[in-house]
Scaffold this motif. Structure first.
Motif, short mmCIF file in Angstrom:
data_model
loop_
_atom_site.label_atom_id
_atom_site.label_comp_id
_atom_site.label_asym_id
_atom_site.label_seq_id
_atom_site.Cartn_x
_atom_site.Cartn_y
_atom_site.Cartn_z
N ASP A 118 83.67 26.52 16.67
CA ASP A 118 82.40 26.70 17.22
C ASP A 118 82.15 28.40 17.28
O ASP A 118 81.23 29.04 17.18
CB ASP A 118 82.13 25.77 18.25
CG ASP A 118 81.72 24.53 17.92
OD1 ASP A 118 81.64 24.25 16.77
OD2 ASP A 118 81.84 23.58 18.78
N GLU A 119 83.09 28.92 18.14
CA GLU A 119 83.08 30.14 18.60
C GLU A 119 83.21 31.15 17.28
O GLU A 119 82.19 32.13 17.09
CB GLU A 119 84.38 30.69 19.56
CG GLU A 119 84.08 31.92 20.00
CD GLU A 119 85.60 32.58 20.55
OE1 GLU A 119 86.50 31.69 20.88
OE2 GLU A 119 85.76 33.77 20.53
N LEU A 120 84.18 30.79 16.59
CA LEU A 120 84.19 31.82 15.29
C LEU A 120 82.89 31.72 14.42
O LEU A 120 82.51 32.71 13.98
CB LEU A 120 85.39 31.17 14.35
CG LEU A 120 86.75 31.69 15.00
CD1 LEU A 120 87.72 30.88 14.32
CD2 LEU A 120 87.10 33.12 14.97
N ALA A 121 82.27 30.49 14.09
CA ALA A 121 81.20 30.47 13.42
C ALA A 121 80.05 31.23 13.98
O ALA A 121 79.21 31.94 13.44
CB ALA A 121 80.61 29.08 13.37
N LEU A 122 79.74 31.14 15.50
CA LEU A 122 78.69 31.77 15.97
C LEU A 122 78.94 33.37 16.05
O LEU A 122 78.11 33.97 15.58
CB LEU A 122 78.71 31.24 17.42
CG LEU A 122 77.46 31.64 17.89
CD1 LEU A 122 76.05 31.30 17.35
CD2 LEU A 122 77.10 30.73 19.55
N TYR A 180 75.49 27.01 7.91
CA TYR A 180 76.92 27.32 6.64
C TYR A 180 78.14 28.07 7.32
O TYR A 180 79.17 27.69 6.79
CB TYR A 180 76.13 28.44 5.61
CG TYR A 180 74.93 27.86 5.23
CD1 TYR A 180 74.95 26.51 4.46
CD2 TYR A 180 73.75 28.73 4.80
CE1 TYR A 180 73.68 26.02 3.92
CE2 TYR A 180 72.45 28.01 4.63
CZ TYR A 180 72.46 26.67 4.09
OH TYR A 180 71.40 26.29 3.21
N ALA A 181 77.81 28.97 8.15
CA ALA A 181 79.26 29.38 8.78
C ALA A 181 80.03 28.52 9.36
O ALA A 181 81.42 28.23 9.18
CB ALA A 181 78.69 30.34 10.04
N ARG A 182 79.43 27.32 10.19
CA ARG A 182 80.08 26.18 10.65
C ARG A 182 80.45 25.25 9.59
O ARG A 182 81.58 24.80 9.81
CB ARG A 182 79.14 25.72 11.86
CG ARG A 182 80.02 24.36 12.55
CD ARG A 182 80.95 25.19 13.56
NE ARG A 182 81.73 23.91 14.20
CZ ARG A 182 82.54 23.27 13.64
NH1 ARG A 182 83.02 23.62 12.40
NH2 ARG A 182 83.42 22.47 14.34
N SER A 183 79.70 24.94 8.70
CA SER A 183 80.24 23.89 7.77
C SER A 183 80.84 24.69 6.46
O SER A 183 81.61 23.59 5.75
CB SER A 183 79.01 23.13 7.08
OG SER A 183 78.24 24.28 6.46
N ILE A 184 80.98 25.86 6.03
CA ILE A 184 81.70 26.50 5.04
C ILE A 184 82.59 27.58 5.51
O ILE A 184 83.89 27.17 5.35
CB ILE A 184 80.69 26.89 4.19
CG1 ILE A 184 79.82 25.72 3.57
CG2 ILE A 184 81.20 27.46 2.92
CD1 ILE A 184 78.45 26.29 2.67
#
Ligand code: ADP
Length: 497
Positions: free
Chosen positions: A98-102, A114-118
Motif C-alpha cells: 500500500d505504501e509503495l503503491a501510493l 494500477y500502481a496497486r494492482s500492477i
C-alpha cells in the motif's frame, strides 16, 4: 489499515532532509552535499529533497559493489541462501504494497489503481521468479571429440553491474534490473531516474531489512549526464543495463567502449497495433485504449500507431474517441483516476509540441489535443488524443511521443499493413486483433518486433522475454533469456589421460 497520502507525506522516509542514498549498506548524503527535489506531477508540489549523486558517489558505490563481489560477500552465500533473500525481498514488497503503491503514484503520477494492482505485485513477482533461478544456473557437459578430455561449462556472474532506469515504471524497472542481476551472483549500482527516485530508495530500505550483505546493492539517485554518464563510462563496471530513450541508449553504448563493458539496452518504440475487420470489436477497442492510454502513454511498448482496416475504420475511430473522451482524468492518488498527469513540465511540452506538429502537418485530433481546465487540474495533464487524417510520413506517425496520443491509420491488405508497420526504426512491440488464427500467426510472423500481442496488449510476466528488434535495443529482459545478459560462460577442459 490502508495507508493515506498524509501518512506517506509524514512518514520517516519522506521527511528525511534529504532522502539519502544507499552505499555499502549505509544511508549517506552525497559527497558534494548537493540535493535535488522530486515533485508530485499532479500538482507540482515538492514531495521530498533527495541526495544528488555525482561522480564521487558513483565511484564509492562502484568500489563497494566491487568489494562485495570480490570478497565473496554475495557469491559465498549458497544459492539457496541467495534465493531466500530474493524471496524475502518479494515478501517485504508485498507487506509494504500500500505504501509503495501510493509513493509510486505520488512521485510518478500514475493512477493508484494500477500502481496497486500492477506495478507493485509485478515487482514482487519478479523477485520471486528470479529467486527460483538462483539454484538452477547450470552449465553443461560438452561431448568434445578430443580423446580423453572431460569438458564442461560454468555459468558465472559478470561482476559489478551498473543499472540505469527510467521514470515510467520506477519500482518495476528496479525489479526488472535488480532481480536477474542478483540471481546470477552480480553486485549492483542502481541509478533511478531523477524524476522518480523514491520507490527505488524505499526498496533499498527493504533490501537492508531483508538482510542482503553490505555493498551488494547500492542505490545512487542523480541526473543522467552526471551520475548516469559516470556509471556508464566507469572503468570498473563490467556491465551496464539501461532502459530509456534510444538517444540516450546510443550515448550509453559510446560510453561503454572504454573498457568494453557488456551492454543491454531496452529503448524506445513506435509500436503498430493492427485491428482486422474480423476482430472482436469490443475487445479490440478496449485493447487499443489500454495500448495507448495505460500509464498516460508513457510506456515504451505503447501501441501508438493504430492501423485499422478501412471497412471498420470509422466505427473504430468513433468508439475509441468516445471512450477516450470519457476517461476520468485526475491525480494519480485519487482511486477514481484512469488517466494521471504526465511526469514533468518538460514531458508536457514535448507532447504538446507533437500535437501542434500533427495539426500543422494536416492531421486532425478527433478527440483531445488540449490541456484540461487548469483550475481543476493544475498539474502536467493532457487529454487523451486520437489523431485522424494521418499519413505514415508525418512526424507524429514516425517519432515516439511518449504520451497519450495515438495516430489512426487505415489499411486494406495484410501485406500492405505489415510492410507499413515494419517501416520504422523501432521494433519493440506490436498488437494484432483478429479471430482468424491463421491470420494472427501469419501477421505476427511478418512483424519485426520483439513482442507481439494477439488479442491483448501490454501484458508482461517475469517468465516471458521482452526486448527490441532494430533500434529498440539489445538483449532481452525477463524469462531465462535474461540470464545470458547477466552471466558469462567458462569452458573448463580436464585432461583425463
Ligand atoms: P527520458 O527521455 O524518458 O527521461 P532518458 O533516456 O533521458 O529518458 O532517461 C532514462 C535514464 O537515463 C534516467 O535514469 C536518466 O537519468 C538516464 N540518463 C540520461 N542521460 C544519460 C546519460 N548521458 N548517461 C547515462 N544515463 C543517462
Amino acid at each position: 489499515m490502508a495507508v493515506g497520502v498524509s501518512d506517506i507525506l509524514q512518514s520517516a522516509f519522506l521527511t528525511q532532509h534529504p532522502v539519502k542514498m544507499l552505499i555499502k549498506g549505509q544511508w549517506v548524503e552525497s559527497a558534494s552535499g548537493k540535493t535535488f527535489e522530486t515533485f508530485d506531477p499532479s500538482s507540482g508540489r515538492v514531495l521530498a529533497t533527495v541526495a544528488e549523486g555525482g561522480q564521487e558517489d558513483i565511484d564509492r558505490a562502484v568500489r563497494a559493489a566491487r568489494k562485495a563481489f570480490e570478497s565473496g560477500g554475495w557469491s559465498r552465500l549458497t544459492p539457496s541462501q541467495r534465493g531466500r533473500l530474493l524471496w524475502k525481498l518479494a515478501d517485504l514488497i508485498e507487506q509494504n504494497a500500500d505504501e509503495l503503491a501510493l509513493l509510486e503514484s505520488l512521485d510518478n503520477g500514475k493512477p493508484i489503481r494500477y500502481a496497486r494492482s500492477i506495478d507493485i505485485p509485478q515487482a514482487a513477482d519478479h523477485f520471486r521468479y528470479f529467486a527460483g533461478w538462483v539454484t538452477k544456473l547450470e552449465g553443461n557437459t560438452i561431448p568434445v571429440s578430443v580423446p580423453n578430455m572431460f569438458t564442461y561449462t560454468l555459468r558465472e556472474p559478470l561482476g559489478v553491474v551498473g543499472q540505469i532506469i527510467p521514470w515510467n515504471f520506477p519500482l518495476q524497472m528496479a525489479a526488472w534490473k535488480l532481480a536477474p542481476a542478483l540471481a546470477c551472483g552480480n553486485t549492483v549500482v542502481l541509478k533511478p531516474a531523477e524524476q522518480t527516485p523514491l520507490t527505488a530508495l524505499r526498496l533499498g530500505e527493504l533490501i537492508c531489512e531483508a538482510g542482503f550483505p553490505r555493498g551488494v546493492v547500492n542505490i545512487v539517485p542523480g541526473f543522467g549526464d552526471t551520475a548516469g554518464a559516470t556509471l556508464a563510462a566507469h572503468p570498473d563496471v563490467d556491465k551496464i543495463a539501461f532502459t530509456g530513450s534510444t538517444e540516450v541508449g546510443k550515448k550509453i553504448l559510446q560510453a561503454s567502449v572504454g573498457n568494453l563493458k557488456k551492454v543491454t539496452l531496452e529503448l524506445g518504440g513506435k509500436s503498430p497495433n493492427i485491428i482486422f475487420p474480423d476482430a472482436d470489436m469490443k475487445l479490440a477497442i478496449r485493447g487499443a485504449m489500454n495500448a495507448i492510454f495505460f500509464n498516460q502513454g508513457q510506456v515504451c511498448t505503447a501501441g501508438s500507431r493504430l492501423f485499422v482496416h478501412t471497412s471498420i475504420y470509422d466505427q473504430v475511430i468513433s468508439e475509441l474517441s468516445k471512450a477516450a473522451s470519457n476517461m476520468k482524468i485526475g491525480a494519480g492518488a485519487d482511486p477514481a483516476t484512469e488517466l494521471g498527469p504526465l511526469i514533468s513540465p518538460e514531458q508536457l511540452e514535448r507532447v504538446k509540441h507533437y500535437i501542434e506538429l500533427g495539426r500543422s502537418e494536416g492531421a486532425v485530433p478527433v478527440t483531445g489535443g488540449q490541456r484540461p481546465e487548469r483550475e481543476q487540474l493544475p498539474g502536467y495533464f493532457i487529454q487523451p488524443t486520437v489523431f485522424d487524417k494521418v499519413h505514415d510520413q508525418m512526424t507524429i506517425a514516425r517519432e515516439e511521443i511518449f504520451g497519450p496520443v495515438v495516430v489512426a491509420l487505415p489499411f486494406d491488405t495484410i501485406e500492405e499493413v505489415t510492410t507499413r508497420a515494419n517501416r520504422s526504426m523501432y521494433g519493440l512491440a506490436a498488437g494484432v486483433w483478429t479471430t482468424d488464427v491463421k491470420k494472427a500467426h501469419e501477421v505476427s510472423a511478418a512483424l519485426k518486433a520483439g513482442v507481439v500481442w494477439i488479442n491483448t496488449y501490454n501484458v508482461f510476466d517475469a517468465a516471458a522475454p521482452m526486448g527490441g528488434y532494430k533500434q529498440s535495443g539489445y538483449g532481452r529482459e525477463m524469462g531465462h533469456a535474461v540470464l545470458d545478459a547477466y552471466t558469462q560462460l567458462k569452458t573448463v577442459w580436464v585432461n583425463l589421460w
